[in-house]
Write a protein that holds these residues in place. Structure first.
Motif, PDB file in Angstrom:
ATOM      1  N   LYS A   1     -13.302  -7.655  -4.030  1.00 18.55           N
ATOM      2  CA  LYS A   1     -14.129  -8.836  -3.771  1.00 18.55           C
ATOM      3  C   LYS A   1     -13.759  -9.977  -4.718  1.00 18.55           C
ATOM      4  N   GLU A   2     -13.583  -9.647  -5.995  1.00 18.73           N
ATOM      5  CA  GLU A   2     -13.225 -10.672  -6.977  1.00 18.73           C
ATOM      6  C   GLU A   2     -11.820 -11.213  -6.729  1.00 18.73           C
ATOM      7  N   VAL A   3     -10.918 -10.320  -6.359  1.00 15.84           N
ATOM      8  CA  VAL A   3      -9.540 -10.737  -6.061  1.00 15.84           C
ATOM      9  C   VAL A   3      -9.521 -11.681  -4.869  1.00 15.84           C
ATOM     10  N   HIS A   4     -10.261 -11.331  -3.826  1.00 19.96           N
ATOM     11  CA  HIS A   4     -10.305 -12.169  -2.626  1.00 19.96           C
ATOM     12  C   HIS A   4     -10.973 -13.511  -2.905  1.00 19.96           C
ATOM     13  N   ASN A   5     -11.934 -13.516  -3.816  1.00 16.76           N
ATOM     14  CA  ASN A   5     -12.576 -14.786  -4.178  1.00 16.76           C
ATOM     15  C   ASN A   5     -11.591 -15.745  -4.843  1.00 16.76           C
ATOM     16  N   LYS A   6     -10.524 -15.184  -5.406  1.00 18.43           N
ATOM     17  CA  LYS A   6      -9.458 -16.000  -5.998  1.00 18.43           C
ATOM     18  C   LYS A   6      -8.365 -16.316  -4.974  1.00 18.43           C
ATOM     19  N   ASN A   7      -8.637 -15.961  -3.717  1.00 16.22           N
ATOM     20  CA  ASN A   7      -7.703 -16.205  -2.609  1.00 16.22           C
ATOM     21  C   ASN A   7      -6.417 -15.386  -2.739  1.00 16.22           C
ATOM     22  N   ILE A   8      -6.514 -14.247  -3.418  1.00 15.21           N
ATOM     23  CA  ILE A   8      -5.367 -13.358  -3.597  1.00 15.21           C
ATOM     24  C   ILE A   8      -5.470 -12.206  -2.602  1.00 15.21           C
ATOM     25  N   VAL A   9      -4.348 -11.867  -1.987  1.00 17.62           N
ATOM     26  CA  VAL A   9      -4.263 -10.692  -1.116  1.00 17.62           C
ATOM     27  C   VAL A   9      -3.374  -9.669  -1.820  1.00 17.62           C
ATOM     28  N   HIS A  10      -3.890  -8.486  -2.071  1.00 17.11           N
ATOM     29  CA  HIS A  10      -3.134  -7.473  -2.826  1.00 17.11           C
ATOM     30  C   HIS A  10      -1.896  -7.017  -2.054  1.00 17.11           C
TER      31      HIS A  10
ATOM     32  N   LYS B   1      -7.447 -11.383   3.579  1.00 21.11           N
ATOM     33  CA  LYS B   1      -8.270 -10.323   2.993  1.00 21.11           C
ATOM     34  C   LYS B   1      -8.499  -9.161   3.958  1.00 21.11           C
ATOM     35  N   ARG B   2      -8.395  -9.422   5.254  1.00 15.98           N
ATOM     36  CA  ARG B   2      -8.569  -8.340   6.226  1.00 15.98           C
ATOM     37  C   ARG B   2      -7.399  -7.356   6.189  1.00 15.98           C
ATOM     38  N   SER B   3      -6.267  -7.792   5.643  1.00 16.40           N
ATOM     39  CA  SER B   3      -5.132  -6.879   5.466  1.00 16.40           C
ATOM     40  C   SER B   3      -5.467  -5.838   4.406  1.00 16.40           C
ATOM     41  N   ASP B   4      -6.099  -6.280   3.322  1.00 13.24           N
ATOM     42  CA  ASP B   4      -6.541  -5.334   2.294  1.00 13.24           C
ATOM     43  C   ASP B   4      -7.657  -4.440   2.824  1.00 13.24           C
ATOM     44  N   ILE B   5      -8.484  -4.983   3.708  1.00 12.37           N
ATOM     45  CA  ILE B   5      -9.560  -4.186   4.312  1.00 12.37           C
ATOM     46  C   ILE B   5      -8.960  -3.065   5.161  1.00 12.37           C
ATOM     47  N   TYR B   6      -7.860  -3.366   5.845  1.00 15.55           N
ATOM     48  CA  TYR B   6      -7.159  -2.333   6.618  1.00 15.55           C
ATOM     49  C   TYR B   6      -6.703  -1.204   5.686  1.00 15.55           C
TER      50      TYR B   6
ATOM     51  N   ALA C   1      -6.372  -5.132  15.650  1.00 18.60           N
ATOM     52  CA  ALA C   1      -6.634  -6.578  15.665  1.00 18.60           C
ATOM     53  C   ALA C   1      -7.492  -6.958  14.459  1.00 18.60           C
ATOM     54  N   PRO C   2      -7.024  -7.861  13.600  1.00 19.41           N
ATOM     55  CA  PRO C   2      -7.785  -8.237  12.401  1.00 19.41           C
ATOM     56  C   PRO C   2      -9.200  -8.724  12.695  1.00 19.41           C
ATOM     57  N   GLU C   3      -9.380  -9.409  13.829  1.00 17.60           N
ATOM     58  CA  GLU C   3     -10.704  -9.953  14.142  1.00 17.60           C
ATOM     59  C   GLU C   3     -11.731  -8.870  14.455  1.00 17.60           C
ATOM     60  N   LYS C   4     -11.275  -7.657  14.722  1.00 10.78           N
ATOM     61  CA  LYS C   4     -12.197  -6.554  15.007  1.00 10.78           C
ATOM     62  C   LYS C   4     -12.602  -5.791  13.746  1.00 10.78           C
ATOM     63  N   ARG C   5     -11.946  -6.092  12.639  1.00 19.11           N
ATOM     64  CA  ARG C   5     -12.285  -5.419  11.380  1.00 19.11           C
ATOM     65  C   ARG C   5     -13.482  -6.106  10.728  1.00 19.11           C
ATOM     66  N   TYR C   6     -13.936  -5.533   9.623  1.00 19.05           N
ATOM     67  CA  TYR C   6     -14.950  -6.224   8.826  1.00 19.05           C
ATOM     68  C   TYR C   6     -14.361  -7.548   8.368  1.00 19.05           C
ATOM     69  N   LYS C   7     -15.188  -8.563   8.337  1.00 22.57           N
ATOM     70  CA  LYS C   7     -14.695  -9.898   8.000  1.00 22.57           C
ATOM     71  C   LYS C   7     -14.467 -10.083   6.504  1.00 22.57           C
ATOM     72  N   SER C   8     -15.183  -9.306   5.706  1.00 21.08           N
ATOM     73  CA  SER C   8     -15.070  -9.474   4.258  1.00 21.08           C
ATOM     74  C   SER C   8     -15.483  -8.193   3.553  1.00 21.08           C
ATOM     75  N   ILE C   9     -15.148  -8.126   2.277  1.00 22.97           N
ATOM     76  CA  ILE C   9     -15.552  -6.985   1.454  1.00 22.97           C
ATOM     77  C   ILE C   9     -17.073  -6.966   1.300  1.00 22.97           C
ATOM     78  N   GLU C  10     -17.683  -8.135   1.262  1.00 25.06           N
ATOM     79  CA  GLU C  10     -19.144  -8.200   1.144  1.00 25.06           C
ATOM     80  C   GLU C  10     -19.828  -7.480   2.305  1.00 25.06           C
ATOM     81  N   GLU C  11     -19.250  -7.600   3.480  1.00 28.19           N
ATOM     82  CA  GLU C  11     -19.815  -6.918   4.652  1.00 28.19           C
ATOM     83  C   GLU C  11     -19.719  -5.402   4.486  1.00 28.19           C
TER      84      GLU C  11
END
Length: 383
Positions: free
Chosen positions: A112-121, A177-182, A236-246
């Motif tokens: 969540k903190e990484v994504h808030n910095k606009n970083i994708v791991h 960020k949805r790539s990291d969610i995957y 499909a990225p749009e079908k995943r959770y939109k954010s870590i907060e979710e």
């Protein structure tokens, strides 16, 4: 060489090369004055922006970046040395269910903190997660991380670990960020794999079967984690959770399952349709089973109504009470015995190590309920 570079290269001695890949060289080093152990990472200069942002982070689940600078057209990052085991080694043994939930929570806290910095791991995998002896999680190795660019259609390089990298990391779209969610979804799947397997029914539903050593609470937790993993890893990225907060909100429901907190999409389970689907004969979408179940239930109801209304020596005012009690005499124990509507778990918090004892307990309580109602019915009819 400026003062900063001079300081690091003079004050730190190289102990070992931990990794040397095309993208990054990782060196274990020691401060000759303080004996502090750190990690030097030497990579392409484009990583400097990422590490500058990581340096500003103060999150216990993200590796601490002490400094970063350019040296000979390379980005040099100085990180803390995280002592512990890689998650891939920890996964060699089954992890307790409650620990899995805590691991996911900690990974989310860091991401969540990484994504808030606009970083994708872009390389979230068990090898890049350190677990210490207190089960504390630290995410490391941001070697191929990138800053998301709004104007880009896709990544300039196809990077990531096969099996954990999202489809868009191989040129289908720009990573975000949805790539990291995957990748997180794949990780969750890895952790619950020893406890669960899914079987697709004829009706199209997927039922999660868990190990016999799990309690009812743990079964529900694993079931929800499997659903979470499945949603995280949608193609499909749009079908995943939109954010870590979710995902964190979902984790709250999972972690506090024993407090009867239900997910919004699980409220249907408490509806008439949801409860009917837990009744024996209606659990599978099989018409023949439903017909047989309906015939059986109607005949049993009719039998008990006949018994209740034909009770002799009962005062007129008590007749319907006898009917109700005679019905309850089998309905309530049956509901408890077969766990309709998950009633067993909702009214009992006790855990059992083995399913056998859990079933014995369920049978025993069902018999006690049956006897209690039968005694009440007998007292009324004998008046």
């Amino acid at each position: 060489m400026d003062f900063k570079e001079n300081y690091y290269f003079e004050k730190y001695e190289q102990l070992a090369v931990l990794a040397d890949t095309q993208k990054c060289k990782t060196i274990l080093s020691r401060n000759t004055d303080t004996n502090e152990i750190v990690v030097f990472k030497v990579m392409d200069k484009h990583g400097l922006d990422v590490y500058h942002r990581l340096k500003d982070l103060d999150n216990s689940n993200i590796v601490d970046v002490m400094d970063c600078f350019l040296h000979e057209d390379k980005c040099v990052a100085v990180e803390e040395f995280v002592n512990g085991k890689r998650l891939c080694d920890v996964l060699q043994k089954n992890i307790p269910v409650e620990v899995i939930v805590d691991y996911v929570r900690q990974i989310c806290n860091g991401l969540k903190e990484v994504h808030n910095k606009n970083i994708v791991h872009r390389d979230l995998q068990p090898k890049n997660i350190i677990v210490d002896r207190h089960n504390h999680i630290t995410i490391i190795d941001f070697d191929i991380a990138r800053i998301r660019k709004e104007e880009a259609d896709s990544d300039t390089e196809f990077l990531g670990t096969v099996g954990y990298a999202s489809p868009e990391q191989f040129g289908f779209a720009q990573t975000d960020k949805r790539s990291d969610i995957y990748s997180l979804g794949v990780l969750i799947g890895d952790m619950v794999k020893p406890y669960a397997k899914t079987v697709r029914e004829v009706s199209g539903e997927e039922i999660v079967y868990t190990g016999t050593g799990l309690t009812l609470e743990e079964h529900k937790i694993v079931e929800r984690l499997v659903k979470m993993s499945r949603k995280c890893t949608e193609i499909a990225p749009e079908k995943r959770y939109k954010s870590i907060e979710e995902i964190e909100k979902k984790l709250k429901y999972i972690k506090h399952y024993n407090q009867d907190i239900l997910e919004p999409d699980e409220l249907e389970e408490l509806s008439f349709r949801g409860i009917i689907r837990t009744v024996p004969g209606f659990r599978k979408n099989n018409i023949l089973h439903k017909i047989i179940a309906i015939i059986m239930y109607v005949s049993v109801f009719a039998t008990y109504i006949e018994i209740g209304t034909s009770v002799i020596n009962v005062k007129k005012g008590y007749k319907w009470l006898c009917v109700i009690l005679s019905e309850m005499c089998w309905i309530i124990p049956y509901i408890y015995l077969t766990n309709i509507g998950d009633v067993v778990y909702r009214i009992r918090k006790r855990k059992f190590k083995y399913k056998f004892f859990e079933y014995l307990n369920r049978i025993g309580i069902a018999l006690v309920i049956w006897l209690a109602i039968l005694i009440i019915l007998s007292i009324i009819t004998l008046k």
